[in-house]
Design an enzyme around this catalytic site. Structure first.
Site, PDB file in Angstrom:
ATOM      1  CB  ILE A  94      -0.954  -0.218   1.235  1.00  0.00           C
ATOM      2  CG1 ILE A  94      -2.390   0.954   0.955  1.00  0.00           C
ATOM      3  CG2 ILE A  94      -0.263   0.525   2.528  1.00  0.00           C
ATOM      4  CD1 ILE A  94      -3.372   0.676   1.967  1.00  0.00           C
TER       5      ILE A  94
ATOM      6  CG  ASN B 205      11.553  -5.461   7.145  1.00  0.00           C
ATOM      7  OD1 ASN B 205      12.855  -5.375   6.975  1.00  0.00           O
ATOM      8  ND2 ASN B 205      10.711  -4.592   6.836  1.00  0.00           N
TER       9      ASN B 205
ATOM     10  CD  GLU C 214       5.969  -0.005   9.921  1.00  0.00           C
ATOM     11  OE1 GLU C 214       5.164  -0.135   9.079  1.00  0.00           O
ATOM     12  OE2 GLU C 214       6.902   0.967  10.086  1.00  0.00           O
ATOM     13  CB  VAL C 215       2.383  -6.315   8.984  1.00  0.00           C
ATOM     14  CG1 VAL C 215       1.364  -7.617   8.943  1.00  0.00           C
ATOM     15  CG2 VAL C 215       1.948  -4.844   8.816  1.00  0.00           C
TER      16      VAL C 215
ATOM     17  CG  HIS D 289       5.406  -9.243   5.363  1.00  0.00           C
ATOM     18  ND1 HIS D 289       5.204  -9.181   6.914  1.00  0.00           N
ATOM     19  CD2 HIS D 289       6.252  -7.969   5.077  1.00  0.00           C
ATOM     20  CE1 HIS D 289       5.512  -8.148   7.307  1.00  0.00           C
ATOM     21  NE2 HIS D 289       6.201  -7.165   6.344  1.00  0.00           N
TER      22      HIS D 289
ATOM     23  CG  HIS E 181       9.336  -5.861   2.270  1.00  0.00           C
ATOM     24  ND1 HIS E 181       8.305  -4.746   2.120  1.00  0.00           N
ATOM     25  CD2 HIS E 181       9.092  -6.220   3.524  1.00  0.00           C
ATOM     26  CE1 HIS E 181       7.942  -4.667   3.553  1.00  0.00           C
ATOM     27  NE2 HIS E 181       8.468  -5.535   4.314  1.00  0.00           N
TER      28      HIS E 181
HETATM   29  P1  5GP Z   1       7.078  -4.629   7.716  1.00  0.00           P
HETATM   30  O1  5GP Z   1       7.485  -3.510   8.244  1.00  0.00           O
HETATM   31  O2  5GP Z   1       6.328  -5.476   8.642  1.00  0.00           O
HETATM   32  O3  5GP Z   1       8.273  -5.355   7.078  1.00  0.00           O
HETATM   33  O4  5GP Z   1       6.241  -4.429   6.356  1.00  0.00           O
HETATM   34  C1  5GP Z   1       4.857  -4.196   6.226  1.00  0.00           C
HETATM   35  C2  5GP Z   1       4.333  -3.770   4.855  1.00  0.00           C
HETATM   36  O5  5GP Z   1       2.987  -3.760   4.850  1.00  0.00           O
HETATM   37  C3  5GP Z   1       4.734  -2.119   4.686  1.00  0.00           C
HETATM   38  O6  5GP Z   1       5.555  -2.121   3.628  1.00  0.00           O
HETATM   39  C4  5GP Z   1       3.450  -1.712   4.664  1.00  0.00           C
HETATM   40  O7  5GP Z   1       3.375  -0.526   3.610  1.00  0.00           O
HETATM   41  C5  5GP Z   1       2.375  -2.801   4.247  1.00  0.00           C
HETATM   42  N1  5GP Z   1       1.112  -2.373   4.562  1.00  0.00           N
HETATM   43  C6  5GP Z   1       0.559  -2.092   5.863  1.00  0.00           C
HETATM   44  N2  5GP Z   1      -0.605  -2.189   5.871  1.00  0.00           N
HETATM   45  C7  5GP Z   1      -1.083  -2.474   4.262  1.00  0.00           C
HETATM   46  C8  5GP Z   1      -2.304  -2.627   3.671  1.00  0.00           C
HETATM   47  O8  5GP Z   1      -3.462  -2.630   4.535  1.00  0.00           O
HETATM   48  N3  5GP Z   1      -2.416  -3.226   2.459  1.00  0.00           N
HETATM   49  C9  5GP Z   1      -1.306  -3.442   1.903  1.00  0.00           C
HETATM   50  N4  5GP Z   1      -1.327  -3.799   0.721  1.00  0.00           N
HETATM   51  N5  5GP Z   1      -0.070  -3.347   2.391  1.00  0.00           N
HETATM   52  C10 5GP Z   1       0.021  -2.700   3.655  1.00  0.00           C
END
Ligand code: 5GP
Ligand code: ZN
Length: 112
Positions: free
Chosen positions: A31, A85, A93-94, A98, A100
């Protein structure tokens, strides 16, 4: 997990911009893209972090799927990056595993 954002996407309660889906894997556009191509590749099964990934076959599926999607996106020859991450200092953050997949521009190293 009922309150996990990415599990909600797997269940179809939130509909992401899907790039690829099979029985075990879902891939969708981030997103908040950090590159012209920024796709998240996730297992459908809830796995909170890389620390909890013990299924070697699934690990292989996720990684090879990244490479296949990169090829489909036209990134294979010029190159791209995959990132996982993990936990706080890794910038996660999530908390649903996942990968990237980033590409379409020159990426810097080292990352921040
Ligand atoms: P992290 O920081 O956990 O490695 O990455 C989480 C990713 O999830 C971030 O790049 C963020 O932009 C993406 N993300 C968070 N919320 C959403 C969402 O509601 N939809 C989509 N498609 N991506 C999201
Ligand atoms: Zn989840």
């Amino acid at each position: 997990m009922s309150d996990c954002l990415f599990c909600k996407m797997v269940r179809g309660e939130i509909v992401p911009d899907i790039v690829y889906e099979d029985a075990n894997v879902l891939a969708f556009n981030d997103i908040n893209p950090q590159a012209p191509v920024h796709i998240l590749v996730i297992p459908k099964q809830h796995i909170a972090t890389l620390n909890a990934l013990s299924d070697k076959a699934l690990a292989g599926e996720l990684l090879t799927r990244c490479a296949l999607i990169a090829d489909q996106q036209g990134l294979a020859e010029n190159g791209y990056r995959t990132v996982i991450n993990c936990n706080d200092q890794g910038g996660q953050e999530v908390y649903h595993l996942h990968l990237h997949l980033l590409g379409g521009r020159q990426l810097c190293w080292p990352p921040g």
